[in-house]
Design an enzyme around this catalytic site. Structure first.
Site, PDB file in Angstrom:
ATOM      1  N   LYS A  36     137.625   9.802  24.699  1.00 31.78           N
ATOM      2  CA  LYS A  36     138.867  10.400  25.211  1.00 31.78           C
ATOM      3  C   LYS A  36     139.879   9.320  25.584  1.00 31.78           C
ATOM      4  CE  LYS A  36     139.482  11.773  29.700  1.00 31.78           C
ATOM      5  NZ  LYS A  36     140.770  11.277  30.201  1.00 31.78           N
ATOM      6  N   ASN A  37     139.442   8.338  26.375  1.00 29.68           N
ATOM      7  CA  ASN A  37     140.416   7.392  26.909  1.00 29.68           C
ATOM      8  C   ASN A  37     140.973   6.442  25.844  1.00 29.68           C
ATOM      9  OD1 ASN A  37     140.270   8.631  29.345  1.00 29.68           O
ATOM     10  ND2 ASN A  37     139.051   7.033  30.358  1.00 29.68           N
ATOM     11  N   ARG A  54     146.905  12.672  32.593  1.00 31.59           N
ATOM     12  CA  ARG A  54     147.415  11.405  33.096  1.00 31.59           C
ATOM     13  C   ARG A  54     148.065  10.579  31.984  1.00 31.59           C
ATOM     14  NH1 ARG A  54     149.021  10.247  37.796  1.00 31.59           N
ATOM     15  NH2 ARG A  54     149.380   8.046  37.968  1.00 31.59           N
ATOM     16  N   CYS A  61     143.537  13.746  36.847  1.00 30.11           N
ATOM     17  CA  CYS A  61     142.728  13.775  38.069  1.00 30.11           C
ATOM     18  C   CYS A  61     143.463  13.076  39.198  1.00 30.11           C
ATOM     19  CB  CYS A  61     141.394  13.081  37.826  1.00 30.11           C
ATOM     20  SG  CYS A  61     140.417  13.838  36.532  1.00 30.11           S
ATOM     21  N   ARG A  65     148.091   8.100  42.707  1.00 30.77           N
ATOM     22  CA  ARG A  65     147.846   7.218  41.570  1.00 30.77           C
ATOM     23  C   ARG A  65     149.164   6.525  41.245  1.00 30.77           C
ATOM     24  NH1 ARG A  65     143.803  10.040  37.244  1.00 30.77           N
ATOM     25  NH2 ARG A  65     143.892   7.974  36.327  1.00 30.77           N
ATOM     26  N   PRO A  66     149.399   5.384  41.877  1.00 34.65           N
ATOM     27  CA  PRO A  66     150.702   4.736  41.730  1.00 34.65           C
ATOM     28  C   PRO A  66     150.939   4.214  40.315  1.00 34.65           C
ATOM     29  CG  PRO A  66     149.196   3.324  42.953  1.00 34.65           C
ATOM     30  CD  PRO A  66     148.478   4.610  42.711  1.00 34.65           C
ATOM     31  N   ASP A 117     153.378   1.563  40.008  1.00 35.25           N
ATOM     32  CA  ASP A 117     154.240   0.398  40.242  1.00 35.25           C
ATOM     33  C   ASP A 117     154.010  -0.731  39.233  1.00 35.25           C
ATOM     34  OD1 ASP A 117     151.754   0.528  41.814  1.00 35.25           O
ATOM     35  OD2 ASP A 117     152.251  -1.528  42.370  1.00 35.25           O
ATOM     36  N   ASP A 167     134.286   6.088  36.450  1.00 34.16           N
ATOM     37  CA  ASP A 167     134.214   7.425  35.853  1.00 34.16           C
ATOM     38  C   ASP A 167     132.776   7.916  35.691  1.00 34.16           C
ATOM     39  OD1 ASP A 167     136.926   7.471  35.823  1.00 34.16           O
ATOM     40  OD2 ASP A 167     137.160   7.290  33.647  1.00 34.16           O
ATOM     41  N   ARG A 177     138.804  19.155  29.801  1.00 30.74           N
ATOM     42  CA  ARG A 177     139.738  18.078  29.457  1.00 30.74           C
ATOM     43  C   ARG A 177     139.022  16.922  28.769  1.00 30.74           C
ATOM     44  NH1 ARG A 177     141.869  15.453  34.076  1.00 30.74           N
ATOM     45  NH2 ARG A 177     142.473  14.095  32.397  1.00 30.74           N
TER      46      ARG A 177
HETATM   47  C1  UD1 Z   1     142.047   4.938  33.804  1.00 27.11           C
HETATM   48  C2  UD1 Z   1     141.197   6.084  33.304  1.00 27.11           C
HETATM   49  C3  UD1 Z   1     140.473   6.718  34.482  1.00 27.11           C
HETATM   50  C4  UD1 Z   1     139.637   5.668  35.218  1.00 27.11           C
HETATM   51  C5  UD1 Z   1     140.511   4.464  35.587  1.00 27.11           C
HETATM   52  C6  UD1 Z   1     139.698   3.308  36.152  1.00 27.11           C
HETATM   53  C7  UD1 Z   1     142.448   6.843  31.377  1.00 27.11           C
HETATM   54  C8  UD1 Z   1     143.313   7.895  30.784  1.00 27.11           C
HETATM   55  N1  UD1 Z   1     142.072   7.050  32.654  1.00 27.11           N
HETATM   56  O1  UD1 Z   1     142.975   5.481  34.738  1.00 27.11           O
HETATM   57  O2  UD1 Z   1     139.629   7.745  33.986  1.00 27.11           O
HETATM   58  O3  UD1 Z   1     139.112   6.203  36.405  1.00 27.11           O
HETATM   59  O4  UD1 Z   1     141.190   3.975  34.416  1.00 27.11           O
HETATM   60  O5  UD1 Z   1     138.726   2.902  35.253  1.00 27.11           O
HETATM   61  O6  UD1 Z   1     142.093   5.878  30.725  1.00 27.11           O
HETATM   62  N2  UD1 Z   1     146.958   1.041  40.427  1.00 27.11           N
HETATM   63  C9  UD1 Z   1     148.018   0.595  41.182  1.00 27.11           C
HETATM   64  N3  UD1 Z   1     149.255   0.554  40.581  1.00 27.11           N
HETATM   65  C10 UD1 Z   1     149.467   0.918  39.283  1.00 27.11           C
HETATM   66  C11 UD1 Z   1     148.358   1.364  38.529  1.00 27.11           C
HETATM   67  C12 UD1 Z   1     147.110   1.426  39.120  1.00 27.11           C
HETATM   68  O7  UD1 Z   1     147.863   0.259  42.351  1.00 27.11           O
HETATM   69  O8  UD1 Z   1     150.600   0.828  38.800  1.00 27.11           O
HETATM   70  C13 UD1 Z   1     145.617   1.103  41.054  1.00 27.11           C
HETATM   71  C14 UD1 Z   1     145.059   2.525  41.142  1.00 27.11           C
HETATM   72  O9  UD1 Z   1     145.501   3.194  42.314  1.00 27.11           O
HETATM   73  C15 UD1 Z   1     143.554   2.270  41.146  1.00 27.11           C
HETATM   74  C16 UD1 Z   1     143.387   1.012  40.271  1.00 27.11           C
HETATM   75  O10 UD1 Z   1     144.692   0.421  40.200  1.00 27.11           O
HETATM   76  O11 UD1 Z   1     143.119   1.961  42.448  1.00 27.11           O
HETATM   77  C17 UD1 Z   1     142.890   1.263  38.882  1.00 27.11           C
HETATM   78  O12 UD1 Z   1     143.725   2.209  38.253  1.00 27.11           O
HETATM   79  P1  UD1 Z   1     143.953   2.203  36.667  1.00 27.11           P
HETATM   80  O13 UD1 Z   1     142.987   1.268  36.020  1.00 27.11           O
HETATM   81  O14 UD1 Z   1     145.394   2.031  36.411  1.00 27.11           O
HETATM   82  O15 UD1 Z   1     143.551   3.681  36.294  1.00 27.11           O
HETATM   83  P2  UD1 Z   1     144.223   4.621  35.202  1.00 27.11           P
HETATM   84  O16 UD1 Z   1     144.688   3.820  34.055  1.00 27.11           O
HETATM   85  O17 UD1 Z   1     145.160   5.544  35.874  1.00 27.11           O
END
Ligand code: UD1
Length: 428
Positions: free
Chosen positions: A22-23, A93, A117, A123-124, A126, A311, A403
């Site tokens: 999926k991812n 997402r 989720c 889920r920032p 930034d 996950d 999903r």
């Molecule tokens: C992806 C996966 C999700 C998995 C996660 C971590 C997909 C579609 N989803 O989510 O299933 O749980 O990786 O392996 O691939 N963060 C920030 N700022 C940002 C982005 C992230 O602070 O701009 C933080 C998040 O709050 C979190 C950490 O970074 O604590 C990891 O998040 P991230 O790896 O970005 O997760 P996703 O890509 O959203």
């Protein structure tokens, strides 16, 4: 409203074939808009996140057609950068990957805030925004305050840059890769995520004519290119789907051959299962899981790849809830990913939360109950709990599970599980 109803206590035995990841798929589908051409993508999982992605591609002007169950043809020759409304983006997402790919192709993207989720916290984005700005994009356009409802990014032209992420982020790494492959010059992403789907996306981009090096390490170097084209590609097997069935097999004391996997991607899950006393045999593209008797507890800490995947945390914690002793599970990727433990407690699991830790006191048995899937992987954990529990478990809000798990009912039924999808009257 549909629910999964499970009569627990049956050992899983047989064979399960794993679908495409999926991812990886949700990053590769948006990447197709980077070129104006025809793509044939194989091993696409038939899950609701993918159907939502297809809808977004069609909204942008692409033509999408399933040539068979898992092969998707995408024609992007009529794609334009249209604003994507929340009606389209809220389903998942990864809809935010269109911000990177549309910005890369058209120097303009307007994408409403994504869904997916929530894990009980925020889920920032930034770091995604910081990455786009480093490439020369204005986010939001000058003089407009940051809009919480959408990401709007535009640039006269994107210029390669050195980007350092303070934290490892899968999403920010992918989004910046998608924009940077069409920037002028060289981009380096430092402290990049290393998940298997990052490597899969890089392989796909390189077949389109991009030059992406170092994917799978924490430093990715991208030489921007303008002359990108369509390609044929087969998506890697789903690491988390495979891990989920590995844990389900172990939890039910079963004997299951899980096929179409890359065993290397499952290393941390395999190691932890072995610590619990599960037998895991690895073959070229399959793993066999056998378990008997009461399993041993173990401690677990989630980390970015190559650490134990967050996950898989809810599914593995559910297994530990039935092991013989105390385990400590530490969630270090997400701030609040223990919401589902309330559901597990309804099934008589003994678990406490102390900050980032779940203290799990293994019980001999879980008991069937009416529970809900709080999110995708939490839902998978409820299925595992239901397969083991005494009596009937009914799981609500299964749209979360749909999903990410193709044919979950059929795959489990084929291994002897007593599980079905049932229609219930809507609750007030
Ligand atoms: C992806 C996966 C999700 C998995 C996660 C971590 C997909 C579609 N989803 O989510 O299933 O749980 O990786 O392996 O691939 N963060 C920030 N700022 C940002 C982005 C992230 O602070 O701009 C933080 C998040 O709050 C979190 C950490 O970074 O604590 C990891 O998040 P991230 O790896 O970005 O997760 P996703 O890509 O959203």
């Amino acid at each position: 409203m549909e629910k999964y109803c499970i009569h627990g206590g049956k050992r899983l035995t047989g064979t399960i074939d794993i679908s495409g990841a999926k991812n990886a798929a949700v990053a590769i589908l948006p990447a197709t808009v980077l070129a104006s051409d025809v793509f044939v993508i194989e091993n696409v999982p038939r899950i609701s996140d993918i159907f939502a992605m297809v809808q977004i591609l069609e909204e942008l002007g692409a033509t999408c057609k399933f040539l068979n169950k898992s092969t998707l043809e995408i024609d992007t020759r009529n794609v334009q950068s249209r604003p994507l409304s929340s009606a389209l983006t809220k389903c998942l997402r990864a809809s935010y990957y269109f911000a990177g790919s549309l910005l890369g192709r058209f120097n303009y993207a307007s994408v409403a805030t994504p869904g997916g989720c929530v894990f009980g916290g925020t889920r920032p984005m930034d770091m995604h925004i910081k990455g786009f700005m480093e490439l020369g994009a204005m986010v939001p356009p000058a003089n407009v305050p940051l809009d919480p409802e959408k990401i709007e990014a535009k640039a006269d032209k994107l210029i390669g840059s050195y980007i350092y992420f303070d934290k490892v982020s899968v999403g920010a790494t992918i989004n910046v890769m998608l924009a940077a492959v069409r920037a002028r010059g060289i981009t380096v992403i430092e402290n990049a995520a290393r998940e298997p789907h990052i490597v899969d996306l890089a392989n796909f981009l390189n077949l389109m004519g991009c030059k992406v090096m170092g994917a799978g390490t924490n430093s990715i170097r991208i030489e921007g290119r303008q002359d990108l084209h369509g390609t044929n590609y087969s998506i890697i097997p789903d690491q988390i789907e495979a891990g989920t069935y590995m844990v389900a097999a172990a939890a039910t004391k079963g004997d299951v051959l899980i096929r179409n996997v890359i065993p290397k991607h499952l290393d941390t899950i395999t190691v932890k299962l072995r610590e619990c006393g599960v037998t895991v045999e690895e073959f070229d593209d399959s793993v066999r899981i056998c378990a008997e008797g009461r399993l041993k507890p173990c401690n677990l800490k989630t980390l970015p790849h190559p650490g134990f995947p967050t996950d898989m945390q809810p599914q593995f914690t559910t297994l530990l809830a039935m092991c013989d002793g105390m385990s400590v599970v530490t969630e270090s990727v997400w701030d609040n990913r223990f919401n589902y433990l309330n559901q597990l407690r309804r099934m008589k699991a003994e678990v406490e939360i102390e900050g980032k830790h779940a203290i799990v006191h293994g019980v001999e048995k879980l008991y069937g109950a009416s529970v809900i899937a709080n999110d995708l992987r939490a839902g998978a954990a409820m299925v595992i709990a239901g397969l083991c529990a005494e009596g009937e478990t009914c799981i609500g809000d299964i749209y979360h599970i749909d999903r990410g798990y193709e044919d979950i009912v059929e795959k489990l039924q084929a291994c002897g599980a007593d599980i079905c999808r049932k229609e219930f009257p809507d609750e007030e």
